[in-house]
Design a protein around this motif. Sequence first.
Motif, PDB file in Angstrom:
ATOM      1  N   ALA A   1      -5.733   6.140  11.962  1.00  0.00           N
ATOM      2  CA  ALA A   1      -7.227   6.138  12.032  1.00  0.00           C
ATOM      3  C   ALA A   1      -8.512   5.633  12.251  1.00  0.00           C
ATOM      4  O   ALA A   1      -9.090   5.683  12.863  1.00  0.00           O
ATOM      5  CB  ALA A   1      -7.362   7.685  10.930  1.00  0.00           C
ATOM      6  N   ILE A   2      -8.566   4.711  11.251  1.00  0.00           N
ATOM      7  CA  ILE A   2      -9.760   3.790  10.520  1.00  0.00           C
ATOM      8  C   ILE A   2      -8.889   3.032  11.467  1.00  0.00           C
ATOM      9  O   ILE A   2      -9.610   2.354  12.655  1.00  0.00           O
ATOM     10  CB  ILE A   2      -8.917   3.037   9.044  1.00  0.00           C
TER      11      ILE A   2
ATOM     12  N   LEU B   1       0.854  -1.430   0.203  1.00  0.00           N
ATOM     13  CA  LEU B   1      -0.156   0.067   0.215  1.00  0.00           C
ATOM     14  C   LEU B   1       0.744   1.411   0.232  1.00  0.00           C
ATOM     15  O   LEU B   1       1.768   1.128   0.346  1.00  0.00           O
ATOM     16  CB  LEU B   1      -1.193   0.286   1.517  1.00  0.00           C
ATOM     17  N   GLY B   2       0.248   2.381  -0.374  1.00  0.00           N
ATOM     18  CA  GLY B   2       1.098   3.601  -0.666  1.00  0.00           C
ATOM     19  C   GLY B   2       1.349   4.382   0.924  1.00  0.00           C
ATOM     20  O   GLY B   2       0.542   4.200   1.369  1.00  0.00           O
ATOM     21  N   ILE B   3       2.354   4.370   0.599  1.00  0.00           N
ATOM     22  CA  ILE B   3       2.785   5.473   2.053  1.00  0.00           C
ATOM     23  C   ILE B   3       2.012   6.138   2.685  1.00  0.00           C
ATOM     24  O   ILE B   3       1.819   6.825   3.874  1.00  0.00           O
ATOM     25  CB  ILE B   3       3.618   5.644   2.311  1.00  0.00           C
ATOM     26  N   GLY B   4       1.164   7.006   1.717  1.00  0.00           N
ATOM     27  CA  GLY B   4       0.389   8.265   1.957  1.00  0.00           C
ATOM     28  C   GLY B   4      -0.954   7.829   2.380  1.00  0.00           C
ATOM     29  O   GLY B   4      -1.531   8.817   3.351  1.00  0.00           O
ATOM     30  N   GLU B   5      -1.215   6.451   2.460  1.00  0.00           N
ATOM     31  CA  GLU B   5      -2.352   6.032   3.456  1.00  0.00           C
ATOM     32  C   GLU B   5      -2.475   5.656   4.534  1.00  0.00           C
ATOM     33  O   GLU B   5      -3.065   5.798   5.768  1.00  0.00           O
ATOM     34  CB  GLU B   5      -3.203   5.015   2.402  1.00  0.00           C
ATOM     35  N   GLN B   6      -0.720   5.727   4.721  1.00  0.00           N
ATOM     36  CA  GLN B   6      -0.142   5.853   6.477  1.00  0.00           C
ATOM     37  C   GLN B   6      -1.718   6.033   7.823  1.00  0.00           C
ATOM     38  O   GLN B   6      -2.483   5.600   8.417  1.00  0.00           O
ATOM     39  CB  GLN B   6       1.045   5.913   7.143  1.00  0.00           C
TER      40      GLN B   6
ATOM     41  N   GLU C   1     -12.265  12.057  14.215  1.00  0.00           N
ATOM     42  CA  GLU C   1     -12.608  13.383  14.870  1.00  0.00           C
ATOM     43  C   GLU C   1     -12.332  14.843  13.843  1.00  0.00           C
ATOM     44  O   GLU C   1     -12.228  15.980  13.494  1.00  0.00           O
ATOM     45  CB  GLU C   1     -11.597  14.154  16.249  1.00  0.00           C
ATOM     46  N   GLY C   2     -10.755  14.062  13.294  1.00  0.00           N
ATOM     47  CA  GLY C   2     -10.643  14.539  11.552  1.00  0.00           C
ATOM     48  C   GLY C   2     -11.603  15.112  10.639  1.00  0.00           C
ATOM     49  O   GLY C   2     -12.234  15.773  10.157  1.00  0.00           O
ATOM     50  N   GLN C   3     -12.818  13.828  10.161  1.00  0.00           N
ATOM     51  CA  GLN C   3     -13.151  14.047   9.582  1.00  0.00           C
ATOM     52  C   GLN C   3     -14.861  15.515  10.047  1.00  0.00           C
ATOM     53  O   GLN C   3     -15.165  15.687   9.353  1.00  0.00           O
ATOM     54  CB  GLN C   3     -14.405  12.717   9.534  1.00  0.00           C
ATOM     55  N   LEU C   4     -14.985  14.991  10.803  1.00  0.00           N
ATOM     56  CA  LEU C   4     -15.925  15.849  11.707  1.00  0.00           C
ATOM     57  C   LEU C   4     -15.510  16.727  12.046  1.00  0.00           C
ATOM     58  O   LEU C   4     -16.938  18.193  11.872  1.00  0.00           O
ATOM     59  CB  LEU C   4     -16.249  14.877  13.295  1.00  0.00           C
ATOM     60  N   ASN C   5     -14.672  17.360  12.433  1.00  0.00           N
ATOM     61  CA  ASN C   5     -13.873  18.631  12.335  1.00  0.00           C
ATOM     62  C   ASN C   5     -14.153  19.293  10.214  1.00  0.00           C
ATOM     63  O   ASN C   5     -14.717  20.598  10.525  1.00  0.00           O
ATOM     64  CB  ASN C   5     -11.986  19.327  12.576  1.00  0.00           C
TER      65      ASN C   5
ATOM     66  N   GLY D   1     -11.700  -5.512   8.973  1.00  0.00           N
ATOM     67  CA  GLY D   1     -10.904  -5.946   7.689  1.00  0.00           C
ATOM     68  C   GLY D   1     -10.272  -5.572   7.697  1.00  0.00           C
ATOM     69  O   GLY D   1      -9.553  -5.452   6.593  1.00  0.00           O
ATOM     70  N   TYR D   2      -9.601  -4.064   8.741  1.00  0.00           N
ATOM     71  CA  TYR D   2      -8.202  -3.654   8.715  1.00  0.00           C
ATOM     72  C   TYR D   2      -7.255  -3.985   9.313  1.00  0.00           C
ATOM     73  O   TYR D   2      -7.338  -4.872  10.712  1.00  0.00           O
ATOM     74  CB  TYR D   2      -8.895  -2.454   8.489  1.00  0.00           C
ATOM     75  N   GLU D   3      -6.117  -4.088   8.805  1.00  0.00           N
ATOM     76  CA  GLU D   3      -4.752  -4.136   9.220  1.00  0.00           C
ATOM     77  C   GLU D   3      -4.184  -3.990   8.491  1.00  0.00           C
ATOM     78  O   GLU D   3      -4.025  -3.201   7.500  1.00  0.00           O
ATOM     79  CB  GLU D   3      -4.282  -5.831   9.398  1.00  0.00           C
ATOM     80  N   GLN D   4      -2.740  -4.292   9.207  1.00  0.00           N
ATOM     81  CA  GLN D   4      -1.402  -3.064   8.579  1.00  0.00           C
ATOM     82  C   GLN D   4      -1.298  -4.125   7.036  1.00  0.00           C
ATOM     83  O   GLN D   4      -1.515  -5.030   7.329  1.00  0.00           O
ATOM     84  CB  GLN D   4      -0.364  -3.055   9.360  1.00  0.00           C
ATOM     85  N   PRO D   5      -1.192  -3.257   6.437  1.00  0.00           N
ATOM     86  CA  PRO D   5      -0.172  -3.875   5.342  1.00  0.00           C
ATOM     87  C   PRO D   5       1.250  -4.564   5.301  1.00  0.00           C
ATOM     88  O   PRO D   5       1.597  -4.179   6.803  1.00  0.00           O
ATOM     89  CB  PRO D   5       0.178  -2.659   4.102  1.00  0.00           C
TER      90      PRO D   5
END
Length: 341
Positions: free
Chosen positions: A119-120, A109-114, A126-130, A157-161
């Motif tokens: 957050a997931i 996965l691309g590092i920009g998704e970290q 809170e970032g999305q709420l803001n 369904g989510y874990e680290q790559p």
Amino acid sequence: MATDIADARTAWMEPGAYEVAPGVHRIPLPLPNDGLRAVNVYAVADGDELVLVDSGWALDEARDQLEQALGSIGHGFESISRFLVTHVHRDHYTLGITLRRMFGSRVSLGIGEQPSLEAILHGRVEGQLNDLVRWGAEDIAERMRQGMKKGGPRQDGYEQPDEWIRGATDIRLETRTLRALPTPGHTAGHLVFLDADSSLLFAGDHILPHITPSIGFELVRQELPLGDYLDSLRLVREHPEMRLLPAHGPVADSTHVRVDELLDHHRRRLDETEHALAQDEATAAEVAARMGWTRHNRKLSEMDIFNRMLAIGETSAHLDVLVRDGRLRSSTVDGVARYRA
């Protein structure tokens, strides 16, 4: 005629494995919603094994459909050595995680998704709420807060790559080299994969043949996601012409033609957004309510809450580019951004 057009737009969703180039098969997998009803994953032959670009949503139906499609080309799940995932959204990432648990495939996965993945995994919204408050959509933010009290955000369904892809990187397979190219915009860490020798672009959600991807609606939003997206489109346009292999929709012969259409769409949408604001001072939510949405020109009030969030976020992204370009001004009071001519 309308029925023929509709059939042409949905034919790509039919289950199966479709050869799009020597050693490359497109496999559509189902999604559990009425909007985007399928996602393409691409099985790339790598000797006796397979590398899959994207993986699908971790649904039993999708897993069964993928197993049948792979079987039709003489493979099983055990053949998958690696998933190259374009971005962290559930319909691209989570089935790869499920199959890794069972068969040991690697997930990249691309590092920009970290930041978004962190957050997931930790349930941080809170970032999305803001963001929603900033856009003038406090009512939607409050509905999200109430929903969280009833069960919180879904993290299953989510874990680290296994691997973070950092920057533009050559991925050498047995019979071909795929170049991972960061294309932020739809998400911060979106990647496309270029097969220059075969003139193929595995585009993920960056370039879609029939729709424009949502921009920057994620748990950790970038400062100027539409600016990033337009720069990413221009970056891909600088590469030689390639065949477009999108995540949603049929394969198309020209990447350049579709990039030009998307750039033109956003030029027009910037003008429409500026016109909708006119001489008023307004929030992104107020401007979005004055505009038409989807090819059916629907009103914001006619859309479900998720698509209203997407639309308001898109409007904010366009307004922020207009501010950057000196066409508008903005000010923020009590966390709410207001725009004016």
